[in-house]
Design a protein around this motif. Structure first.
Motif, PDB file in Angstrom:
ATOM      1  N   GLY A 307       0.817  -1.225   0.000  1.00 54.09           N
ATOM      2  CA  GLY A 307       0.000   0.000   0.000  1.00 54.09           C
ATOM      3  C   GLY A 307       0.843   1.263   0.000  1.00 54.09           C
ATOM      4  N   THR A 308       0.497   2.159   0.892  1.00 56.24           N
ATOM      5  CA  THR A 308       1.186   3.443   0.995  1.00 56.24           C
ATOM      6  C   THR A 308       2.672   3.253   1.286  1.00 56.24           C
ATOM      7  N   VAL A 352       9.174  -1.944   4.896  1.00 53.91           N
ATOM      8  CA  VAL A 352       8.575  -0.669   5.301  1.00 53.91           C
ATOM      9  C   VAL A 352       7.138  -0.932   5.729  1.00 53.91           C
ATOM     10  N   SER A 353       6.784  -0.467   6.906  1.00 58.96           N
ATOM     11  CA  SER A 353       5.422  -0.703   7.379  1.00 58.96           C
ATOM     12  C   SER A 353       5.072   0.273   8.486  1.00 58.96           C
ATOM     13  N   VAL A 404      -7.433   5.423   9.108  1.00 55.52           N
ATOM     14  CA  VAL A 404      -7.017   4.261   8.309  1.00 55.52           C
ATOM     15  C   VAL A 404      -6.137   4.698   7.136  1.00 55.52           C
ATOM     16  N   ALA A 405      -6.459   5.834   6.553  1.00 56.93           N
ATOM     17  CA  ALA A 405      -5.637   6.334   5.439  1.00 56.93           C
ATOM     18  C   ALA A 405      -4.312   6.866   5.998  1.00 56.93           C
ATOM     19  N   VAL A 611      -3.310  -4.818   8.706  1.00 57.86           N
ATOM     20  CA  VAL A 611      -3.801  -5.949   7.914  1.00 57.86           C
ATOM     21  C   VAL A 611      -2.979  -7.196   8.265  1.00 57.86           C
TER      22      VAL A 611
HETATM   23  O1  M6R Z   1       1.029  -0.899   8.195  1.00 55.55           O
HETATM   24  P1  M6R Z   1       1.528  -0.976   6.769  1.00 55.55           P
HETATM   25  O2  M6R Z   1       2.248   0.237   6.358  1.00 55.55           O
HETATM   26  O3  M6R Z   1       2.347  -2.208   6.538  1.00 55.55           O
HETATM   27  O4  M6R Z   1       0.227  -1.103   5.915  1.00 55.55           O
HETATM   28  C1  M6R Z   1       0.300  -1.262   4.518  1.00 55.55           C
HETATM   29  C2  M6R Z   1      -1.021  -0.922   3.859  1.00 55.55           C
HETATM   30  O5  M6R Z   1      -2.023  -1.769   4.341  1.00 55.55           O
HETATM   31  C3  M6R Z   1      -1.415   0.541   4.120  1.00 55.55           C
HETATM   32  O6  M6R Z   1      -0.431   1.420   3.693  1.00 55.55           O
HETATM   33  C4  M6R Z   1      -2.726   0.866   3.407  1.00 55.55           C
HETATM   34  O7  M6R Z   1      -2.537   0.874   2.031  1.00 55.55           O
HETATM   35  C5  M6R Z   1      -3.259   2.206   3.922  1.00 55.55           C
HETATM   36  N1  M6R Z   1      -4.662   2.125   4.165  1.00 55.55           N
HETATM   37  C6  M6R Z   1      -3.017   3.319   2.985  1.00 55.55           C
HETATM   38  O8  M6R Z   1      -3.604   4.509   3.383  1.00 55.55           O
END
Ligand code: M6R
Length: 614
Positions: A307-308, A352-353, A404-405, A611
């Motif tokens: 994701g991000t 990265v997380s 969440v974002a 997640v």
């Molecule tokens: O906690 P993480 O950075 O590993 O999570 C990864 C993605 O689940 C997370 O970036 C997701 O895409 C977000 N909701 C984006 O805003």
């Protein structure tokens, strides 16, 4: 992807559970439930939808429930079975005397269910969790000891779990255990707490024990015993938690997302403190545990994330390749883990997380570690599973991100990549010294430039309003800002549900241009630098197909007024640093469009912050 909480002690449990679940809502919010030990019974209440629905359901019973001093609670993000009352947790055994809440996935639940059904268990739900309830209850019938029953039952479970379990025959005993899912115990004068994450109990206790896989903890109001997977008692390590409850307040902002966007200048300042003192002193990065000799000879870097965080990693690639001339691959963790990845002890793997708990990334870094790679983790959670796996840990210290974002955690990851890339370049002496001094000097000015953008947010709000009726949105960029376009599109998708896509601007003509007409907004990330003229030409091509052109730019060229129907102007900035600036208006556009459309900004549908399933 769900949140669990449990408490046993001397205080009334009802509000402890409800307030705790509120703090865990980021982990899921499609249904919730609690079980409380009330006199000689266990009472279970569940509701579909947001936590408020459970609160409303409990309200008429509140008086009768206030005496309960032991209970468990759950907030769900559905994996097995739709979000219904019957599938909500707590799940119960046949006789209803045993209750369980669960985060994770029991991978062999079908086999277990078939076996238990043959033995007379009657299943009510479609969940994998119900098998745990029946299994533990069945073993309990023989052992009459809840800890022992949990120990034996978990030997039969495959997959991931954090479990909190109560049995009506054991009025003061709560048993919790975990494997591949987070679980932390809070130690307080009034009793013991257990939860998926510390915000669930931090207002009651700042002393925590992070449980290890396969450990089983038996909690009573006055005692805590932990045994390892072999049944040996272990001495728990109690850690003092750094976070204050104030971090979880909206501080007057309408949504956490807006507050977190505004925190970004300070997040950057915070990260730079102690690492980047002045432009002419070298970056200090003691967190990188590789010797300078190894760093000088690094032949390859792999970045893995979702994701991000993946978008931050893509910008990291650009920086490291430009400044250090080390080849970098970036890959989505979910893809990385299911192919024959080539990695070895000469490869630095960067995970990265934000959460440090994302299952795909956790599995990927474990795979890389097993192959001998040095694993560097960039995370916002130094207490997370990934942080504990790290050979080198770069903690981004953005503070708890509730929405969440991801916003401030993204900017924190980016800042960390800038520091890492400049640090590597200084160690390797791979970049021109003067250029690095200029970059560092401009880096120190970034927080102020973001503040300038935030002070003109009305302009961005107007832009958002103008385009909020659209069904689709295209973001184009090139070079270092291509990931910015992807991230802008992801932000818009996830909180407004508008179909938004980011493209490398040069790819538009290879297909996507077919979609353009006078209903399609196309936002060009048009920052001064190497690809400015190229994006300008690509924007002309889109305009020629009648697309509704928007520019995000630091150019003041009046010619842009003819090409673009809306122009968002940002401060001048070095090309290489422009992703730190360009993302802020895109976050705000997404926020204001979602807000204008009346969406649930902080808790968008179908998503969860952490997640923990693959
Ligand atoms: O906690 P993480 O950075 O590993 O999570 C990864 C993605 O689940 C997370 O970036 C997701 O895409 C977000 N909701 C984006 O805003």
């Amino acid at each position: 992807m769900c949140g669990i909480i449990g408490y046993v002690g001397r205080n009334s449990v009802l509000d402890i559970l409800l307030d705790g679940l509120k703090q865990l809502e980021y982990r899921g919010y499609d249904s919730s439930g609690v079980a409380l030990k009330c006199g000689d019974k266990i009472e279970v209440y569940k509701a579909v939808g947001k936590l408020n629905n459970l609160r409303d359901k409990l309200e008429p019973h509140r008086k009768n429930l206030l005496d309960a001093k032991m209970g468990i609670g759950h907030i769900r993000w559905a994996t097995h079975g739709a979000p219904t009352i019957v599938n909500a947790h707590p799940q119960t055994c046949n006789c209803g005397r045993l209750v369980v809440v669960h985060n994770g996935i029991i991978e062999n639940y079908k086999e277990l269910r078939a076996k238990l059904e043959k033995e007379g268990c009657v299943f009510k739900s479609q969940t994998d969790t119900e098998t745990v309830a029946h299994l533990v209850a069945q073993i309990y019938e023989k052992t009459q000891n809840l800890t022992q029953a949990v120990a034996l039952a978990t030997k039969e479970l495959e997959g991931a779990y954090a479990l909190a379990i109560m049995h009506n025959n054991e009025p003061n005993t709560l048993v919790v255990t975990k494997r591949n899912a987070p679980l932390v115990i809070g130690v307080a004068d009034d009793g013991y707490y257990a939860a998926s994450d510390v915000p669930a109990f931090i207002k009651h206790s700042n002393k925590a024990i992070y449980m290890k896989d396969n450990e089983i903890a038996t909690l009573t109001p006055d005692s805590l015993t932990i045994q390892d997977g072999n049944g040996n008692e272990v001495t728990p390590k109690i850690e003092q938690l750094p976070w204050e409850p104030v971090a979880l307040s909206k501080m007057g902002y309408k949504h956490f997302m807006l507050k977190e966007i505004h925190e970004q200048p300070d997040v950057i300042r915070n990260i730079l403190t102690g690492k980047l003192h002045t432009s002419d002193s070298p970056i200090v990065l003691e967190e990188v545990k590789l010797t300078k000799d190894i760093l000088k000879n690094l032949s390859r870097i792999q970045i893995i994330a979702c994701g991000t965080s993946l978008h931050a990693g893509m910008i990291g690639k650009y920086l490291i390749e430009s400044l250090c001339q080390i080849p970098v691959d970036v890959e989505a963790s979910s893809e990385y883990i299911y192919r024959d990845t080539v990695t070895d002890k000469n490869t630095l793997v960067i995970g990265v997380s934000q959460s440090g708990e994302t299952a795909d990334t956790l599995t990927a870094i474990r795979q890389a570690k097993a192959k001998g790679s040095h694993v560097l983790i960039i995370t916002n959670r130094p207490d997370s599973a990934m942080a504990r796996e790290a050979d080198s840990l770069l903690s981004v210290n953005a503070g708890i991100e509730v929405s969440v974002a991801a916003t401030k955690s993204y900017i924190a990851q980016l800042t960390s990549f800038y520091l890492l890339a400049i640090y590597l370049a200084e160690v390797k002496e791979s970049a021109n010294k003067e250029d690095l001094i200029k970059l560092k000097s401009e880096m120190l000015a970034i927080p102020q430039k973001i503040e300038q953008i935030l002070s003109h947010k009305d302009d961005i709000q107007n832009c958002a309003k103008k385009y909020s009726g659209t069904r689709d949105f295209i973001y184009i960029a090139r070079g270092i800002n291509y990931p910015t376009a992807l991230e802008g599109a992801l932000k818009l998708k996830e909180i407004s549900y508008i179909n938004a896509t980011g493209y490398p601007a040069g790819e538009l003509k290879h297909g996507p241009i077919a979609m353009l007409d006078d209903t399609m907004p196309v936002l060009s990330v048009l920052m001064h630098g190497r690809v400015y003229e190229k994006i300008l030409s690509n924007s002309e091509e889109a305009k020629a197909r009648n697309a509704r052109m928007i520019a995000l730019t630091n150019s003041i060229d009046p010619k842009l007024d003819d090409l673009f129907e809306y122009i968002i102007r940002v401060p001048e900035v070095d090309d290489m640093l422009s992703p730190l600036i360009a993302i802020v208006p895109l976050q705000l556009i997404a926020y204001y469009i979602a807000e204008f459309l009346g969406k649930d900004v902080d808790q968008p549908r179908n998503l969860a912050k952490s997640v923990t399933v693959e």
